[in-house]
Scaffold this motif. Structure first.
Motif, mmCIF file in Angstrom:
data_model
loop_
_atom_site.group_PDB
_atom_site.id
_atom_site.type_symbol
_atom_site.label_atom_id
_atom_site.label_comp_id
_atom_site.label_asym_id
_atom_site.label_seq_id
_atom_site.Cartn_x
_atom_site.Cartn_y
_atom_site.Cartn_z
ATOM 1 N N ASN A 91 -27.681 56.609 51.060
ATOM 2 C CA ASN A 91 -28.628 55.617 51.141
ATOM 3 C C ASN A 91 -28.229 54.022 50.819
ATOM 4 O OD1 ASN A 91 -31.254 53.750 52.430
ATOM 5 N ND2 ASN A 91 -32.189 53.994 50.676
ATOM 6 N N MET A 92 -28.228 54.413 49.885
ATOM 7 C CA MET A 92 -27.127 52.980 48.083
ATOM 8 C C MET A 92 -25.992 52.740 49.640
ATOM 9 S SD MET A 92 -27.148 53.428 44.707
ATOM 10 C CE MET A 92 -28.451 54.789 43.748
ATOM 11 N N ALA A 93 -25.100 53.816 49.433
ATOM 12 C CA ALA A 93 -23.622 53.274 49.795
ATOM 13 C C ALA A 93 -24.102 53.020 51.531
ATOM 14 C CB ALA A 93 -23.064 54.811 50.247
ATOM 15 N N GLN A 94 -25.110 53.316 52.399
ATOM 16 C CA GLN A 94 -25.063 52.201 53.371
ATOM 17 C C GLN A 94 -25.305 51.410 53.632
ATOM 18 O OE1 GLN A 94 -28.403 54.087 55.600
ATOM 19 N NE2 GLN A 94 -28.353 53.302 57.412
ATOM 20 N N GLN A 95 -26.628 50.825 52.065
ATOM 21 C CA GLN A 95 -26.789 49.421 51.964
ATOM 22 C C GLN A 95 -25.424 48.533 51.392
ATOM 23 O OE1 GLN A 95 -29.392 49.646 53.563
ATOM 24 N NE2 GLN A 95 -31.513 51.159 52.973
ATOM 25 N N ILE A 96 -24.865 48.756 50.726
ATOM 26 C CA ILE A 96 -23.630 48.328 50.237
ATOM 27 C C ILE A 96 -22.877 48.302 51.460
ATOM 28 C CG2 ILE A 96 -21.452 48.615 49.148
ATOM 29 C CD1 ILE A 96 -23.563 50.884 46.495
ATOM 30 N N ARG A 97 -22.515 48.855 52.106
ATOM 31 C CA ARG A 97 -22.104 48.842 53.597
ATOM 32 C C ARG A 97 -22.488 47.213 54.167
ATOM 33 N NH1 ARG A 97 -21.425 54.396 53.335
ATOM 34 N NH2 ARG A 97 -19.501 54.919 52.804
ATOM 35 N N ALA A 98 -24.222 47.534 53.995
ATOM 36 C CA ALA A 98 -24.498 46.569 55.318
ATOM 37 C C ALA A 98 -24.595 45.483 54.159
ATOM 38 C CB ALA A 98 -25.911 46.985 55.146
ATOM 39 N N ALA A 115 -21.063 43.856 55.285
ATOM 40 C CA ALA A 115 -21.389 43.431 56.330
ATOM 41 C C ALA A 115 -22.192 41.742 56.272
ATOM 42 C CB ALA A 115 -21.374 44.682 57.847
ATOM 43 N N GLY A 116 -22.841 41.684 55.800
ATOM 44 C CA GLY A 116 -23.433 40.333 55.334
ATOM 45 C C GLY A 116 -24.412 40.160 56.005
ATOM 46 N N SER A 117 -25.396 41.446 55.712
ATOM 47 C CA SER A 117 -26.954 41.664 55.786
ATOM 48 C C SER A 117 -27.335 41.540 54.486
ATOM 49 C CB SER A 117 -26.975 43.252 56.937
ATOM 50 O OG SER A 117 -25.901 43.335 57.481
ATOM 51 N N THR A 118 -28.573 41.524 55.300
ATOM 52 C CA THR A 118 -29.385 41.151 53.733
ATOM 53 C C THR A 118 -29.959 42.938 54.077
ATOM 54 O OG1 THR A 118 -30.126 38.544 53.684
ATOM 55 C CG2 THR A 118 -31.992 40.218 52.409
ATOM 56 N N VAL A 119 -30.495 43.134 52.392
ATOM 57 C CA VAL A 119 -31.197 44.498 52.094
ATOM 58 C C VAL A 119 -31.828 44.831 51.211
ATOM 59 C CG1 VAL A 119 -30.523 47.126 51.842
ATOM 60 C CG2 VAL A 119 -29.086 46.102 53.243
ATOM 61 N N LEU A 120 -32.916 45.248 52.028
ATOM 62 C CA LEU A 120 -34.740 45.900 50.682
ATOM 63 C C LEU A 120 -35.096 46.995 51.256
ATOM 64 C CD1 LEU A 120 -36.514 41.918 51.153
ATOM 65 C CD2 LEU A 120 -35.211 42.201 50.190
ATOM 66 N N ASP A 121 -34.870 47.543 50.111
ATOM 67 C CA ASP A 121 -35.406 48.769 50.287
ATOM 68 C C ASP A 121 -36.567 48.936 50.381
ATOM 69 O OD1 ASP A 121 -37.075 51.282 48.276
ATOM 70 O OD2 ASP A 121 -35.056 51.115 48.290
ATOM 71 N N ALA A 122 -37.421 49.962 51.782
ATOM 72 C CA ALA A 122 -38.263 50.046 52.138
ATOM 73 C C ALA A 122 -39.998 49.801 51.406
ATOM 74 C CB ALA A 122 -38.655 50.924 52.859
ATOM 75 N N ASP A 123 -39.752 50.280 50.317
ATOM 76 C CA ASP A 123 -40.876 50.283 49.456
ATOM 77 C C ASP A 123 -40.951 48.542 48.451
ATOM 78 O OD1 ASP A 123 -41.752 52.877 49.243
ATOM 79 O OD2 ASP A 123 -40.615 53.505 47.922
ATOM 80 N N VAL A 124 -39.482 48.004 48.739
ATOM 81 C CA VAL A 124 -39.421 46.317 48.270
ATOM 82 C C VAL A 124 -40.481 45.557 49.314
ATOM 83 C CG1 VAL A 124 -37.764 44.875 47.892
ATOM 84 C CG2 VAL A 124 -37.282 47.223 46.645
ATOM 85 N N LEU A 125 -39.871 46.040 50.310
ATOM 86 C CA LEU A 125 -40.280 45.516 51.102
ATOM 87 C C LEU A 125 -41.842 45.405 51.550
ATOM 88 C CD1 LEU A 125 -39.968 43.911 54.072
ATOM 89 C CD2 LEU A 125 -39.000 45.568 55.499
ATOM 90 N N LYS A 126 -42.644 46.238 51.336
ATOM 91 C CA LYS A 126 -44.205 46.613 51.514
ATOM 92 C C LYS A 126 -44.333 45.726 49.752
ATOM 93 C CE LYS A 126 -44.502 51.128 53.036
ATOM 94 N NZ LYS A 126 -44.512 52.972 52.495
ATOM 95 N N THR A 127 -43.743 45.751 49.176
ATOM 96 C CA THR A 127 -44.534 45.077 47.814
ATOM 97 C C THR A 127 -44.289 43.187 48.542
ATOM 98 O OG1 THR A 127 -42.996 46.436 46.346
ATOM 99 C CG2 THR A 127 -43.758 44.133 45.436
#
Length: 184
Positions: free
Chosen positions: A90-97, A100-112
């Protein structure tokens, strides 16, 4: 991350100041930044790095899941916020995102962020709360000023103070923030 062939770890910094010093020599594509570090914390160093090298993407990688740290990190310029409990895949996938210019928030972080602490409005004055309530009702600054017998400038200034206090970007987010607390 050793099995991720498209990643190269170019430096490991022990504190935020060291991360900044490294960026003066070489600007990496992505920095994984912790919040709590000696000498200079991750939020302060993120802001300084983003001010000088805006193209460097920063992913906060931390154990802190509180709303305050999340908002401070994003406000400082981090493009992502990931908890250390995330899987390596998951970490590797998010780093790639992020690269590539995306903003990434962990699902639990988004809930917070979406379901924040309901006590957060307590720091506002009665006048500030009145203005926030009218913003949530969809009134313009002029309409708020007329209703509360204030000048447009006073309403604008007060809204600016409230947005800073609550670390919210704009009046739309402020209205959502207020309504979530009233209806939740």
């Amino acid at each position: 991350m050793g099995k991720e062939e498209d990643f190269d770890i170019v430096h490991l910094a022990t504190n935020g100041q060291e991360a900044i010093e490294f960026c003066t020599k070489e600007q990496p594509d992505v920095i994984l930044m912790d919040i709590q570090m000696p000498i200079m914390d991750g939020i302060e160093s993120t802001k300084k790095i983003k001010d000088q090298w805006p193209r460097v993407s920063i992913m906060m990688l931390t154990t802190f899941q509180d709303e305050r740290n999340i908002r401070l990190a994003l406000k400082a310029g981090a493009e992502g916020y990931l908890l250390k409990s995330a899987s390596v895949e998951n970490m590797a996938q998010q780093i790639r995102a992020i690269k590539a210019g995306s903003t990434v928030l962990d699902a639990d972080v988004l809930k917070t962020i979406v379901q924040p602490d309901r006590k957060a409005l307590e720091g506002l004055t009665e006048r500030e709360t009145d203005i926030v309530e009218l913003v949530a009702q969809g009134l313009s600054n002029k309409e708020i000023a007329e209703q509360l017998f204030l000048s447009d400038g006073t309403v604008r200034n007060t809204l600016s103070i409230v947005l800073d206090k609550l670390e919210i970007r704009d009046r739309t987010q402020l209205a959502i923030y207020y309504l979530q607390r009233q209806n939740g």
